[in-house]
Motif scaffolding. Sequence first.
Motif, PDB file in Angstrom:
ATOM      1  N   PHE B  26       0.828  -0.744  -0.375  1.00 60.53           N
ATOM      2  CA  PHE B  26      -0.289  -0.123   0.010  1.00 60.53           C
ATOM      3  C   PHE B  26       0.615   1.367   0.143  1.00 60.53           C
ATOM      4  O   PHE B  26       1.020   1.893  -1.067  1.00 60.53           O
ATOM      5  CB  PHE B  26      -0.914  -0.317   1.015  1.00 60.53           C
ATOM      6  CG  PHE B  26      -1.646   1.547   0.995  1.00 60.53           C
ATOM      7  CD1 PHE B  26      -2.610   1.258   0.845  1.00 60.53           C
ATOM      8  CD2 PHE B  26      -1.287   2.260   2.860  1.00 60.53           C
ATOM      9  CE1 PHE B  26      -3.644   2.669   0.513  1.00 60.53           C
ATOM     10  CE2 PHE B  26      -2.143   3.541   2.197  1.00 60.53           C
ATOM     11  CZ  PHE B  26      -3.371   3.183   1.796  1.00 60.53           C
ATOM     12  N   CYS B  27       1.375   1.448   1.013  1.00 64.28           N
ATOM     13  CA  CYS B  27       2.662   2.457   1.056  1.00 64.28           C
ATOM     14  C   CYS B  27       3.179   2.597  -0.764  1.00 64.28           C
ATOM     15  O   CYS B  27       3.532   3.766  -1.291  1.00 64.28           O
ATOM     16  CB  CYS B  27       3.528   2.263   1.976  1.00 64.28           C
ATOM     17  SG  CYS B  27       3.466   2.607   3.734  1.00 64.28           S
ATOM     18  N   LEU B  28       3.684   1.481  -0.632  1.00 67.50           N
ATOM     19  CA  LEU B  28       4.124   2.251  -2.422  1.00 67.50           C
ATOM     20  C   LEU B  28       4.176   2.622  -3.181  1.00 67.50           C
ATOM     21  O   LEU B  28       3.845   3.199  -3.939  1.00 67.50           O
ATOM     22  CB  LEU B  28       5.158   0.233  -2.383  1.00 67.50           C
ATOM     23  CG  LEU B  28       6.425  -0.532  -1.572  1.00 67.50           C
ATOM     24  CD1 LEU B  28       7.289  -1.910  -2.569  1.00 67.50           C
ATOM     25  CD2 LEU B  28       7.267   0.929  -2.319  1.00 67.50           C
ATOM     26  N   VAL B  29       2.248   1.810  -3.659  1.00 67.74           N
ATOM     27  CA  VAL B  29       1.960   2.249  -4.244  1.00 67.74           C
ATOM     28  C   VAL B  29       0.972   3.656  -4.092  1.00 67.74           C
ATOM     29  O   VAL B  29       1.356   4.459  -5.128  1.00 67.74           O
ATOM     30  CB  VAL B  29      -0.308   1.403  -4.384  1.00 67.74           C
ATOM     31  CG1 VAL B  29      -1.405   1.800  -4.753  1.00 67.74           C
ATOM     32  CG2 VAL B  29       0.748  -0.159  -4.854  1.00 67.74           C
ATOM     33  N   VAL B  30       1.127   4.184  -2.480  1.00 67.11           N
ATOM     34  CA  VAL B  30       0.836   5.462  -2.328  1.00 67.11           C
ATOM     35  C   VAL B  30       2.049   6.696  -3.136  1.00 67.11           C
ATOM     36  O   VAL B  30       1.605   7.571  -3.591  1.00 67.11           O
ATOM     37  CB  VAL B  30       0.256   5.830  -0.944  1.00 67.11           C
ATOM     38  CG1 VAL B  30       0.109   7.258  -0.926  1.00 67.11           C
ATOM     39  CG2 VAL B  30      -0.478   5.356  -0.688  1.00 67.11           C
ATOM     40  N   ILE B  31       3.045   6.107  -3.223  1.00 64.53           N
ATOM     41  CA  ILE B  31       4.544   6.865  -3.593  1.00 64.53           C
ATOM     42  C   ILE B  31       4.168   7.131  -4.938  1.00 64.53           C
ATOM     43  O   ILE B  31       5.177   7.670  -5.342  1.00 64.53           O
ATOM     44  CB  ILE B  31       5.419   6.051  -2.378  1.00 64.53           C
ATOM     45  CG1 ILE B  31       5.458   6.335  -1.152  1.00 64.53           C
ATOM     46  CG2 ILE B  31       6.647   7.083  -3.630  1.00 64.53           C
ATOM     47  CD1 ILE B  31       6.710   5.271  -0.436  1.00 64.53           C
ATOM     48  N   LEU B  32       4.044   5.661  -5.322  1.00 61.44           N
ATOM     49  CA  LEU B  32       4.457   5.583  -6.853  1.00 61.44           C
ATOM     50  C   LEU B  32       3.464   5.849  -7.636  1.00 61.44           C
ATOM     51  O   LEU B  32       4.487   6.631  -8.642  1.00 61.44           O
ATOM     52  CB  LEU B  32       4.732   4.204  -7.005  1.00 61.44           C
ATOM     53  CG  LEU B  32       6.094   4.013  -8.757  1.00 61.44           C
ATOM     54  CD1 LEU B  32       7.457   4.426  -7.684  1.00 61.44           C
ATOM     55  CD2 LEU B  32       5.585   1.760  -8.213  1.00 61.44           C
ATOM     56  N   THR B  33       2.258   5.730  -7.304  1.00 58.88           N
ATOM     57  CA  THR B  33       0.810   5.973  -8.476  1.00 58.88           C
ATOM     58  C   THR B  33       1.613   7.538  -9.150  1.00 58.88           C
ATOM     59  O   THR B  33       1.429   7.603 -10.168  1.00 58.88           O
ATOM     60  CB  THR B  33      -0.413   6.243  -7.403  1.00 58.88           C
ATOM     61  OG1 THR B  33      -0.468   4.978  -6.941  1.00 58.88           O
ATOM     62  CG2 THR B  33      -1.435   6.066  -8.449  1.00 58.88           C
ATOM     63  N   PRO B  34       1.306   9.003  -8.009  1.00 58.24           N
ATOM     64  CA  PRO B  34       1.229   9.811  -8.917  1.00 58.24           C
ATOM     65  C   PRO B  34       2.166  10.212  -9.537  1.00 58.24           C
ATOM     66  O   PRO B  34       3.003  10.673 -10.876  1.00 58.24           O
ATOM     67  CB  PRO B  34       1.773  10.715  -7.660  1.00 58.24           C
ATOM     68  CG  PRO B  34       1.322  10.041  -6.592  1.00 58.24           C
ATOM     69  CD  PRO B  34       1.923   8.283  -6.287  1.00 58.24           C
ATOM     70  N   PHE B  35       3.570   9.503  -9.431  1.00 57.24           N
ATOM     71  CA  PHE B  35       4.504   9.224 -10.041  1.00 57.24           C
ATOM     72  C   PHE B  35       4.389   8.831 -11.929  1.00 57.24           C
ATOM     73  O   PHE B  35       4.937   9.748 -12.896  1.00 57.24           O
ATOM     74  CB  PHE B  35       6.345   8.701  -9.547  1.00 57.24           C
ATOM     75  CG  PHE B  35       7.215   8.476 -10.141  1.00 57.24           C
ATOM     76  CD1 PHE B  35       7.841   9.352 -10.993  1.00 57.24           C
ATOM     77  CD2 PHE B  35       7.854   7.806 -10.604  1.00 57.24           C
ATOM     78  CE1 PHE B  35       9.185  10.215 -11.370  1.00 57.24           C
ATOM     79  CE2 PHE B  35       9.408   7.718 -11.665  1.00 57.24           C
ATOM     80  CZ  PHE B  35       9.716   8.272 -11.603  1.00 57.24           C
ATOM     81  N   ILE B  36       4.466   7.906 -11.643  1.00 60.43           N
ATOM     82  CA  ILE B  36       3.708   7.136 -12.199  1.00 60.43           C
ATOM     83  C   ILE B  36       2.186   7.796 -13.717  1.00 60.43           C
ATOM     84  O   ILE B  36       2.794   7.513 -14.381  1.00 60.43           O
ATOM     85  CB  ILE B  36       3.526   5.658 -12.500  1.00 60.43           C
ATOM     86  CG1 ILE B  36       3.978   4.731 -11.792  1.00 60.43           C
ATOM     87  CG2 ILE B  36       2.444   4.673 -13.798  1.00 60.43           C
ATOM     88  CD1 ILE B  36       5.118   4.901 -12.508  1.00 60.43           C
ATOM     89  N   THR B  37       1.232   8.426 -13.057  1.00 55.02           N
ATOM     90  CA  THR B  37       0.548   8.520 -13.688  1.00 55.02           C
ATOM     91  C   THR B  37       1.146   9.963 -14.435  1.00 55.02           C
ATOM     92  O   THR B  37       0.958  10.362 -15.493  1.00 55.02           O
ATOM     93  CB  THR B  37      -0.563   9.178 -12.219  1.00 55.02           C
ATOM     94  OG1 THR B  37      -0.746   8.264 -12.042  1.00 55.02           O
ATOM     95  CG2 THR B  37      -1.795  10.313 -13.477  1.00 55.02           C
TER      96      THR B  37
END
Lengths: 225, 389
Positions: B26-37
Amino acid sequence: MSYIRCEKICKSFRLSRHEVIEALRDVSLGIERGSMVLITGPSGSGKTTLLSILGTIERPSKGRLFIGDREVNRLSDSAITRLRRSTIGIVFQEFNLIPRLSAWENVSYPLVPLGVGHRERRRRALEVLELVGLSNRCHHTPEQLSGGEKQRVAIARAIIHEPEILLLDEPTSNIDRETALLVLKLLTEMKTSGRTIILSSHDGDLITEVDRTFRLEEGKLVDGS
Amino acid sequence: MKHLEILLISMKNLLRHPSRTTIVVFCLVVILTPFITALAMLEGVRGDALVSVEEGADLYVTMDMYGRNGIIPQEVADEIESIDGVRKAVPRVISRIYVEGKLAVLLGLPREEIQTAGKIMEGALPSEGEVVVGRGLAQALQLKVGSNLSLGVRVIAIVQHSPQIMKRVFRVSGIFHPDTSIWSSDLILISLQDAIDIYEMEGFVSDIAVFVEPGRVTEVAEKIQQMNAYFRIQSKSLTRQYVKRAYSRKGGVFTLLYIFALVLAIPVMALVSGVGLRERKREVGILKATGWSTEEVLQMVLYENCIIALLASSISVLTSYIWLKVLNGAFLIQVFIAEITHIAPFRIPSRFGFDTMFLALTVCLGVTLVGSLYTTWRTAVTPPQEVLR
């Protein structure tokens, strides 16, 4: 020449900058192949430390340890690991089973580095669990087992890879008398198959059928009858 | 066989600690999603810009005015069109313009060129005194087909330090379709003559778009330059370079900021993945005591991290996809496209390439490995009895 030889083994632990504990002092002893040996002495005399050094899970501060023709002190970490995985089985006083793993999984883990497949691991784990009388508890996790059952799972784990040397730290201290006698009977049977068995106990009353007893006091070997 | 067994054990380890695994993912997804988007959006916008460049003219001709691009006589278009190798030369008026405080782009084209300017959602192409506006502008100014739109023409006086602007009213004849390229969002399309009238530049245009036969760009550019030394010629490849450079810079600044954020996140990740560290240390000690080597223990931890990274990066890419396709990149698009506040009035272009997926996986793996591999290695090289004591 003895199969296992300790030459002037010392082990000290630094508790603080000024406080050092000498757990073993110049311990020299020899253990023959296929014998059953008891290391005894009062609490804090260095039995567990000596057993750990013999089991290669602790390095001595000074002195030399030989297993067969290999001087353990001169071996690299990976060579010691290879020696341990092929030759040594250890039963800890606190059992040290991995929580959340079932009994058979705990028993089978030493076979993983040997490249044994899942099915074969399971088969052999069930076999040794049957040998220690626990085939009906193979799916139970450590917290679902009694002290005596944990002890036997730990023994099963120590013998699954058929080691030449079996070390047991206080094998009768955490279990009732009846289970202790059962464990000792099991060890006697193992001895007949040619294994070298080294036990430590502060109270060796129950352990009578040994070839040799070493007595430690304050880290020194005082008797090696 | 051994490696497969270790892989299976790693998978079981993750399943044995479901809450820890879930929290880390969950933490990784929260960190990574804006970056990938952001990366997918940036790639999409850049891709769209490049497509626009490719679809545009081969050369753009202006006059040099004090070292800058200046207006050019409209008749030059006819002279350029007569050059061998030129398919057509289109005079244009293109300019930034403020409409009721909102920045827009005004584009004046000859009537015959207006037909190909864009897909109209509603209404019709503009006649004289009419305009077609982009969807973004229509929403911002609440314009509909038939609405009036007054465009500032020129300053006629300064009254109490405030410029008095002469305005001309146009009728909105149509609105661009939201799927039309993002560059049409704030566009005001108008006939060339109306645009010339607005700026009172009779006989002049802001540039001439030159379409050339394939393989003859250099030759034509040289001939145009020979016509007048003060002509400034901008080729497609130069425009392409500008676009790439502009978006690389934006992407670079964003990546830099994000890497900084990730560096700050690493201790948090280490803390999160270190939940149950005592249990993990003990487990490593037991494995080592029962014959596992340091490499095998590290391999197990590496596999665990790989699985977590694979899971987290996949979820991140999926979440980013939803963010872009369903939420249209809300609250992130304004970082990359000026004049947009939170929600874009047009479809945001996006591209999920292999490199985006690979980057997501690498970042995930990097963050988790930094958080766990070193501590495991430290435990694994310590004699087992010391760890278990």
